[in-house]
Each structure stands twice: as C-alpha cells, then as structure tokens.
Design a protein around this motif. Structure first.
Motif, PDB file in Angstrom:
ATOM      1  N   LEU A   1      38.227  38.453  44.905  1.00 14.48           N
ATOM      2  CA  LEU A   1      39.680  38.556  45.220  1.00 14.48           C
ATOM      3  C   LEU A   1      40.885  38.670  44.748  1.00 14.48           C
ATOM      4  O   LEU A   1      41.987  39.512  45.241  1.00 14.48           O
ATOM      5  CB  LEU A   1      39.887  38.312  46.714  1.00 14.48           C
ATOM      6  CG  LEU A   1      38.538  38.221  47.785  1.00 14.48           C
ATOM      7  CD1 LEU A   1      38.707  37.714  49.509  1.00 14.48           C
ATOM      8  CD2 LEU A   1      38.547  39.890  48.595  1.00 14.48           C
ATOM      9  N   GLN A   2      40.406  38.127  43.849  1.00 22.72           N
ATOM     10  CA  GLN A   2      42.057  37.651  42.708  1.00 22.72           C
ATOM     11  C   GLN A   2      42.421  39.308  41.875  1.00 22.72           C
ATOM     12  O   GLN A   2      41.595  39.978  41.463  1.00 22.72           O
ATOM     13  CB  GLN A   2      41.755  37.184  42.006  1.00 22.72           C
ATOM     14  CG  GLN A   2      41.848  35.546  42.397  1.00 22.72           C
ATOM     15  CD  GLN A   2      41.237  34.465  41.647  1.00 22.72           C
ATOM     16  OE1 GLN A   2      41.208  34.998  40.524  1.00 22.72           O
ATOM     17  NE2 GLN A   2      41.435  33.549  41.970  1.00 22.72           N
ATOM     18  N   HIS A   3      42.853  39.461  41.954  1.00 25.33           N
ATOM     19  CA  HIS A   3      43.459  40.809  41.575  1.00 25.33           C
ATOM     20  C   HIS A   3      43.009  42.578  41.464  1.00 25.33           C
ATOM     21  O   HIS A   3      43.018  43.206  41.053  1.00 25.33           O
ATOM     22  CB  HIS A   3      43.467  41.035  39.676  1.00 25.33           C
ATOM     23  CG  HIS A   3      44.229  39.457  38.948  1.00 25.33           C
ATOM     24  ND1 HIS A   3      45.547  39.487  39.152  1.00 25.33           N
ATOM     25  CD2 HIS A   3      43.291  38.385  39.198  1.00 25.33           C
ATOM     26  CE1 HIS A   3      45.783  37.705  38.826  1.00 25.33           C
ATOM     27  NE2 HIS A   3      44.053  37.486  38.275  1.00 25.33           N
ATOM     28  N   VAL A   4      42.589  42.617  42.532  1.00 25.73           N
ATOM     29  CA  VAL A   4      42.429  44.144  43.614  1.00 25.73           C
ATOM     30  C   VAL A   4      43.534  44.506  43.606  1.00 25.73           C
ATOM     31  O   VAL A   4      44.473  44.057  44.167  1.00 25.73           O
ATOM     32  CB  VAL A   4      41.535  43.451  44.613  1.00 25.73           C
ATOM     33  CG1 VAL A   4      40.235  42.740  43.670  1.00 25.73           C
ATOM     34  CG2 VAL A   4      41.965  42.865  46.131  1.00 25.73           C
ATOM     35  N   ASP A   5      43.375  46.350  43.851  1.00 24.62           N
ATOM     36  CA  ASP A   5      44.468  46.615  44.335  1.00 24.62           C
ATOM     37  C   ASP A   5      44.390  47.232  45.605  1.00 24.62           C
ATOM     38  O   ASP A   5      44.939  47.264  46.838  1.00 24.62           O
ATOM     39  CB  ASP A   5      44.352  48.387  43.226  1.00 24.62           C
ATOM     40  CG  ASP A   5      44.611  47.986  42.409  1.00 24.62           C
ATOM     41  OD1 ASP A   5      45.208  47.335  41.609  1.00 24.62           O
ATOM     42  OD2 ASP A   5      43.386  48.333  41.353  1.00 24.62           O
ATOM     43  N   ILE A   6      42.757  47.574  46.277  1.00 24.18           N
ATOM     44  CA  ILE A   6      42.673  47.373  48.155  1.00 24.18           C
ATOM     45  C   ILE A   6      41.356  46.850  47.962  1.00 24.18           C
ATOM     46  O   ILE A   6      40.349  46.715  47.167  1.00 24.18           O
ATOM     47  CB  ILE A   6      41.805  49.045  47.413  1.00 24.18           C
ATOM     48  CG1 ILE A   6      43.123  50.543  47.327  1.00 24.18           C
ATOM     49  CG2 ILE A   6      41.644  49.565  48.987  1.00 24.18           C
ATOM     50  CD1 ILE A   6      43.084  51.189  47.150  1.00 24.18           C
TER      51      ILE A   6
ATOM     52  N   ALA B   1      47.478  42.989  48.902  1.00 28.34           N
ATOM     53  CA  ALA B   1      46.675  43.990  48.777  1.00 28.34           C
ATOM     54  C   ALA B   1      46.958  44.623  49.594  1.00 28.34           C
ATOM     55  O   ALA B   1      46.726  44.576  50.832  1.00 28.34           O
ATOM     56  CB  ALA B   1      45.672  43.861  47.275  1.00 28.34           C
ATOM     57  N   ARG B   2      46.492  46.171  49.724  1.00 23.13           N
ATOM     58  CA  ARG B   2      46.126  46.806  50.424  1.00 23.13           C
ATOM     59  C   ARG B   2      44.817  47.081  51.472  1.00 23.13           C
ATOM     60  O   ARG B   2      43.945  46.412  50.578  1.00 23.13           O
ATOM     61  CB  ARG B   2      46.605  48.219  50.315  1.00 23.13           C
ATOM     62  CG  ARG B   2      46.481  49.475  51.165  1.00 23.13           C
ATOM     63  CD  ARG B   2      45.832  50.908  50.503  1.00 23.13           C
ATOM     64  NE  ARG B   2      46.102  51.697  52.269  1.00 23.13           N
ATOM     65  CZ  ARG B   2      46.470  52.997  51.967  1.00 23.13           C
ATOM     66  NH1 ARG B   2      45.974  53.810  51.101  1.00 23.13           N
ATOM     67  NH2 ARG B   2      46.586  53.761  52.543  1.00 23.13           N
ATOM     68  N   VAL B   3      45.031  46.459  53.032  1.00 21.99           N
ATOM     69  CA  VAL B   3      43.978  46.111  53.202  1.00 21.99           C
ATOM     70  C   VAL B   3      43.213  47.691  54.312  1.00 21.99           C
ATOM     71  O   VAL B   3      44.755  47.820  55.514  1.00 21.99           O
ATOM     72  CB  VAL B   3      43.525  45.304  53.770  1.00 21.99           C
ATOM     73  CG1 VAL B   3      42.334  44.692  54.797  1.00 21.99           C
ATOM     74  CG2 VAL B   3      44.090  44.039  53.204  1.00 21.99           C
TER      75      VAL B   3
END
Length: 502
Positions: A167-172, A200-202
């Motif tokens: 989950l680190q450095h994710v965009d979406i 980040a956008r969920v």
C-alpha cells in the motif's frame, strides 16, 4: 493544416499506435494486492472492456502452477496473434526476479505488436517496488500503481508487513468486494487506507468493475477510441514467460513478519487475523480425470471450510456430472466461493487447482481430498433412481415459485435461475449470480453456474448430504434476501409482468 499533412498525421496515429505516448515510451499499470483481493478479476475486466486497446499482460504467480493464464484464457487469445504462452510461477517477495522479469519486459518492448499499455499483476505476496527499476531500465514508463484491497477482510490482514508495503506509494486503491462488507467495515477500511497510503484515492468496487480510464492512463492515447463494448474484436493479450524461480533461504516458505505489537501472543484463530510470523506456502493439484461434483461439494468443500489456514484457492475444474462445461473455481474466503462455466474447452479437459495458505499439512489434506474425488467410480452417492426422484421433486418446488424461470433437468443436475426484470433494469445474470454467491457463502449447499450471453443458469446436484426440502428452504430464503437487496430502490410497476412478489 493542409490535406496531405492531415492525412499523414491520421495515418501516423492509426499505424504507429505508440506515437500518442509520451516520448514514445510504453506506459504500464502495476496491479498489486494481497492474496484473493481481486487482482486477476480486475485484469479480466480490463481485457473484456479494452475496446481496441492493445494490452500486454504479465502475471506474477506465487504457486508453482500457472493457473492465472487459464483464468485469463491467455492461450486462446495469444494463438490468434501468434504469441506464445508460457508459465510464470513462483513469484514472491524473496524471489530474484530482476533477470527473468527484465527479459520478459524486453520481449514486450521489442514486440512488433506495438502494445499501447502493459499491465503487470504482482503476486499476492510480492513487493511492487521490486518491479519498478526493471520497468525503467527497459524504457517502460510506470503510469499508475493500483492496489486492490478486500474490504471485508482488511482488518484481518492489515498487520501483515507485506500488506502494508503493497500500500506504499500507490496512486489508486480499489476497495473491492464491497458487496460482502458492511457499511461500517467499508468506512473503517477507507480510514485505514487513507492513513497507510498518505491520502491516495480510494474507489469502492464490486468485482473490480471500474472505468478503464481509472486504472489505465488513456490521456496519452489520444488516437484511440476506447469503446466499452463486450463484443469488440479481441485485442492482444501477451502472457509472457518468467522461468521458474528459485526461493532463497534454502527453498523455505515465504516468511512474512508482522509489524504489529510484538508483545501480543500469536493467534490460532484464522478469523481473528494471521498469526505473527506466519509463513505462506502453496500446493497444486492437476488431473486429466474428471472430478466427482458429489464428492467435491460434500468432501472437498467441507475440508476447505473447516481449514483455519487456507487463504486462497483457484483453478479450472472438470466435473464428471457436467463434462461439457469448463468451470472456473474461485475461493477467497468463506463468503466468496464459486464455480462458473463460460468458456468452452479449447484443449483436452483437465482440472488444475492451486491452494495457498499458512499450513502446508492442511493444504496437502485438501489435495488428498481432490485426488479422492477423481476416484469417484468407487463411491456411489445415491442410487440413480433416487437422484432422479429428488431432482423431480426439487424441480416441482422451483416451478411453483413465480420468481424463478422454468427449471430443466440435465441428469443428474437440476438447472434453474431467477427471472430478470427488464423494466427495472435488473438482469437475470445479476440476480442469479448474487444468489449463487450468497448460497455458497452460507455453506449449507453448493451450486454451480453456467453462462451463455445474457443467460445465466444455476445447477444443483442433490447428493446424500443434501435433502430436497433443506435445499429448497435454503434457496428460497436466499432468494428473498437477494431480490430485496437488488430491487430495493425500485418501485413496483403494474406493467412489469415479471415484477417479483416479496
């Protein structure tokens, strides 16, 4: 712009599909997420709705059997474009992936097929940052990193180190399986994800059904007219190779350490989460002999439901009671158990199943039960006359309920399904699919499904452990729940002849 210049620009966009990409570099979407979150489901959704996009796909598999290529139907699609399909297995956080992975990337870059975008699905136990350097080295631009998260089980896995790293450095983040979670679970999951991802956008989803341009950067593909059409001509699916990779640490199972409170005691209860320091391993089963559906639902599923360590199971199954259909089997927790047939056999029928869990001895016990179900000639669950009598009795019960289509018999199976409601915009596939998932999630009986276009049918085998009245009571109860949930926002219409009566 002069006419000749306009024509040349148009031809350039049509025949050189990479011209729309920044700097001529192929873009990539990296899909990560823990075991059973829905990564392969996302890829299948993107391939089904790709329009005329040419998508290359690399799938990194943890187990030693490449099942994902079967689930994505890679061989059939690749043969149409003279592309090879080879296994990509044993991909995990501790694998030395740099060499083989880079070679596969280079083959895609050098391909004459001019792919518009590369989709990379990492193993459920892989760190996505392991792949970034190789993408950059071969000249592929990482557009987006997408994490798929199971909304219903996030609280059970959140303390696993690899889950947090994914989950680190994710965009979406796709918060998937929202249909299985309560509003409270979804809200809590969104709060957790906001903290772990740095905002980040969920996006909430069911079966990863999201717009294509949400997870593929289409802004650089201005020449393409991406149509959301299931019936479009097949694009190119490249399921490229990674040779079988050796594990470090003397081939020991992958060791996953928790970053939670080190003072707490390990938990023996799977429902409460994974034990600290849990190790993951896999087991595979393959046979060219059809499996007994009667034994599969009474023995195999029973031991799977009782297992405290099984996390994920998936594969292709050939049932003796329904030899013409190719069933895709999915197990990702007690609430998501299904066997759906939609594609015909393209080669000699056989079954192949991969199991992933934390206790190898339990996985081997499941493999033994699968092997036993292949020796179905030794076990006769019911006399043929009794099977037919039970099927007729059940069919009469289904026929008496106006919510169902007219049932039929495919000896020894009963075929049935819910009616759709055209004026309400509710398809029979939505209703019958939801019914199958609810019934199988409860675990009292097991139904399979067959699909053909818009038609969606359920199949039930009444074996020695499934009484007619018990099965009907379970199905009727589940039907009321499904219809009230799906049709709750619709008002009854007198002109709707198929309106459901609650």
């Amino acid at each position: 712009m002069e006419g000749n210049e306009m024509s040349a620009a148009f031809e350039n966009r049509v025949f050189n599909r990479r011209s729309g990409l920044a700097g001529g570099r192929m873009g990539c979407t990296l899909v990560t997420g823990f075991l059973g979150s829905g990564k392969t489901t996302l890829l299948k959704h993107l391939l089904d709705n790709r329009g005329d996009l040419r998508l290359a796909v690399l799938v990194n598999e943890f187990a030693d059997s490449d099942v994902d290529s079967l689930l994505l139907d890679a061989t059939r699609l690749n043969q149409a474009f003279n592309l090879s399909t080879v296994s990509l297995t044993h991909g995990c956080a501790c694998c030395d992936v740099s060499g083989p992975f880079r070679e596969s990337l280079q083959r895609i870059v050098d391909s004459r097929h001019n792919f518009d975008c590369l989709l990379v699905e990492t193993s459920g136990l892989a760190r996505p940052d392991k792949f970034v350097a190789d993408l950059k080295e071969v000249g592929i631009h990482l557009d987006l990193t997408v994490a798929v998260v199971d909304a219903e089980s996030l609280d059970k896995i959140i303390n696993i180190d690899i889950v947090r790293r994914q989950l680190q450095h994710v965009d979406i983040v796709l918060l998937n399986k929202c249909d299985l979670a309560t509003l409270s679970q979804i809200s809590n999951a969104e709060d957790i994800l906001e903290g772990l991802t740095g905002g980040a956008r969920v996006v909430r989803s069911q079966f990863c059904r999201v717009p294509l341009d949400l997870v593929i950067d289409c802004t650089k593909l201005q020449a393409l007219d991406v149509e959301k059409n299931f019936d479009s001509m097949p694009g190119i699916l490249s399921h490229e190779s990674l040779p079988k990779m050796a594990f470090r640490h003397n081939n020991a199972p992958v060791q996953i350490s928790s970053i939670g409170d080190t003072g707490s005691q390990p938990s023996d209860n799977f429902d409460a989460g994974f034990p600290h320091g849990a190790s993951f391993s896999s087991a595979s089963f393959e046979t060219e002999v059809p499996l007994s559906l009667a034994l599969f639902q009474s023995k195999v599923l029973n031991i799977m439901r009782c297992s405290r360590s099984l996390i994920r199971a998936k594969g292709i199954i050939w049932f003796a009671e329904d030899r013409e259909n190719r069933f895709v089997f999915q197990w990702s927790g007690l609430k998501r158990v299904e066997a759906v047939s939609g594609q015909p056999w393209e080669s000699s029928p056989k079954s192949r199943v991969v199991l992933i869990g934390t206790d190898n001895s339990e996985l081997q016990s499941i493999v033994l039960q699968l092997s036993a179900s292949a020796n179905y000639q030794r076990v006769v669950p019911l006399e043929p006359g009794t099977v037919g009598e039970h099927a007729r009795s059940f069919s009469m019960m289904v026929a008496s309920d106006s919510r169902f289509k007219e049932p039929s018999s495919k000896d020894p199976l009963v075929v049935f399904g819910l009616k759709g409601s055209p004026l309400r915009g509710v398809k029979e596939s939505h209703l019958s699919g939801a019914l199958m998932r609810l019934i199988n999630g409860r675990g009292k009986i097991f139904v399979t499904a067959t699909t053909s276009g818009e038609e969606y049918n359920l199949q039930l085998l009444l074996d020695e452990g499934t009484g007619v009245n018990t099965a009907w009571d379970e199905i009727r109860s589940a039907t009321s729940i499904v219809i009230s949930k799906i049709c709750k926002n619709f008002c009854p219409c007198r002109s709707d002849l198929t309106a459901h009566v609650h």
